[in-house]
Design an enzyme around this catalytic site. Sequence first.
Site, PDB file in Angstrom:
ATOM      1  N   HIS A  12       0.793  -1.232   0.000  1.00  0.00           N
ATOM      2  CA  HIS A  12       0.000   0.000   0.000  1.00  0.00           C
ATOM      3  C   HIS A  12       0.831   1.291   0.000  1.00  0.00           C
ATOM      4  CE1 HIS A  12      -0.112  -0.116   4.700  1.00  0.00           C
ATOM      5  NE2 HIS A  12       0.922   0.579   4.289  1.00  0.00           N
ATOM      6  N   HIS A 196       9.641  -4.038   4.957  1.00  0.00           N
ATOM      7  CA  HIS A 196      10.135  -2.659   4.935  1.00  0.00           C
ATOM      8  C   HIS A 196      10.320  -2.125   6.354  1.00  0.00           C
ATOM      9  CE1 HIS A 196       5.737  -1.985   5.144  1.00  0.00           C
ATOM     10  NE2 HIS A 196       5.861  -0.678   5.256  1.00  0.00           N
ATOM     11  N   GLU A 243       2.991  -5.358   9.002  1.00  0.00           N
ATOM     12  CA  GLU A 243       1.748  -5.160   8.235  1.00  0.00           C
ATOM     13  C   GLU A 243       1.307  -6.456   7.547  1.00  0.00           C
ATOM     14  OE1 GLU A 243       2.203  -0.391   7.077  1.00  0.00           O
ATOM     15  OE2 GLU A 243       2.624  -1.875   5.532  1.00  0.00           O
TER      16      GLU A 243
HETATM   17  C1  DHB Z   1       6.136   3.683   3.222  1.00  0.00           C
HETATM   18  C2  DHB Z   1       5.502   2.459   3.332  1.00  0.00           C
HETATM   19  C3  DHB Z   1       4.359   2.312   4.101  1.00  0.00           C
HETATM   20  O1  DHB Z   1       3.742   1.130   4.302  1.00  0.00           O
HETATM   21  C4  DHB Z   1       3.806   3.411   4.726  1.00  0.00           C
HETATM   22  O2  DHB Z   1       2.640   3.241   5.356  1.00  0.00           O
HETATM   23  C5  DHB Z   1       4.434   4.658   4.654  1.00  0.00           C
HETATM   24  C6  DHB Z   1       5.602   4.787   3.900  1.00  0.00           C
HETATM   25  C7  DHB Z   1       7.345   3.859   2.398  1.00  0.00           C
HETATM   26  O3  DHB Z   1       7.789   2.920   1.734  1.00  0.00           O
HETATM   27  O4  DHB Z   1       7.882   4.962   2.371  1.00  0.00           O
HETATM   28 FE    FE Z   2       2.082   1.283   5.836  1.00  0.00          FE
END
Ligand code: DHB
Ligand code: FE
Length: 306
Positions: A12, A196, A243
């Site tokens: 997302h 991430h 997540e």
């Molecule tokens: C990013 C990824 C996310 O899931 C989010 O909620 C906010 C930022 C990112 O990759 O920068």
């Molecule tokens: Fe996110």
Amino acid sequence: MARIIAGVGSSHVPAIGAALDNGKTEEPYWKRVFSGFEKSQEWMRETRPDVAIIVYNDHASAFSVEMIPTFALGCAAEFPPADEGWGPRPVPVVQGYPALASHIAQSVILDEFDLTICNKMEVDHGMTVPMNLLFGKVDKNSHWPCPVIPLAVNVVMYPPPTGHRCYMLGRAIRKAVQSYPEDLRVVIFGTGGLSHQISGPRAGLINSKWDKNFLDNLSKDPQKLAKIPHIDYMREAGAEGIEMVMWLIMRGALDDKVDEVYRFYTVPASNTAVGHIILENRKRGVKTATKHKRAAVRAKVDRIRG
Ligand code: DHB
Ligand code: FE
């Protein structure tokens, strides 16, 4: 009876929404991401669900650190896009499906999952970005192709729910949908992830081996994924990799055996590994519905979506 016919997993990343809103989809960096969803948009047009249940997480938009429900079901008639700091995204207001949403609330709560009921809620990139990836760009003054029931999950403040709890909630949602009398064809989304980490000394962490293994097991052995503890997500997939537990709600709502009909994985988009999967239940469609009944359901859905 209503039926869940398929599940969709999708990242997302907010920058994907910004790329779409600011006309950057043809730039090579973003084309690589968007082209991975072209087949999925075709699949979505063909599948034409009557309703989508979208499991997503709020990022301090509808909720703040002052109050964060673990599982919050959107029972409202509509969900406006939230202002995440740059004004609301130029996307249509999301139309809900209150009758099915309150049926799900009743069934799932009586099955001992304590959902929070939201009768007014704004939705952020956690929901609208996967909607764009699957439904394409939709003009702000037009409408999304189907009504949506949002299910917000807390994955931003410790402790988030376990993967097992998410998987079992998916099971309860499946039962709830199957006991709803209208012949609705429902698609469920699990969103967020994949690996991430946005801040701290490990910012930028991506673990493709972990992500691909997660996608493999999502098809074949979701029970194995349901046993993964929080600490493994944190260690292997980064702080925001947690997540991914939301994908297990989607998977729990599907049959044990599913057909993986599409998968896409690319690194990176912004700070994130982008993962996407489409899983179909083998028993699809609403067999009992006559053509006449189907047309009546469709007409009602079209009235609701605007
Ligand atoms: C990013 C990824 C996310 O899931 C989010 O909620 C906010 C930022 C990112 O990759 O920068
Ligand atoms: Fe996110």
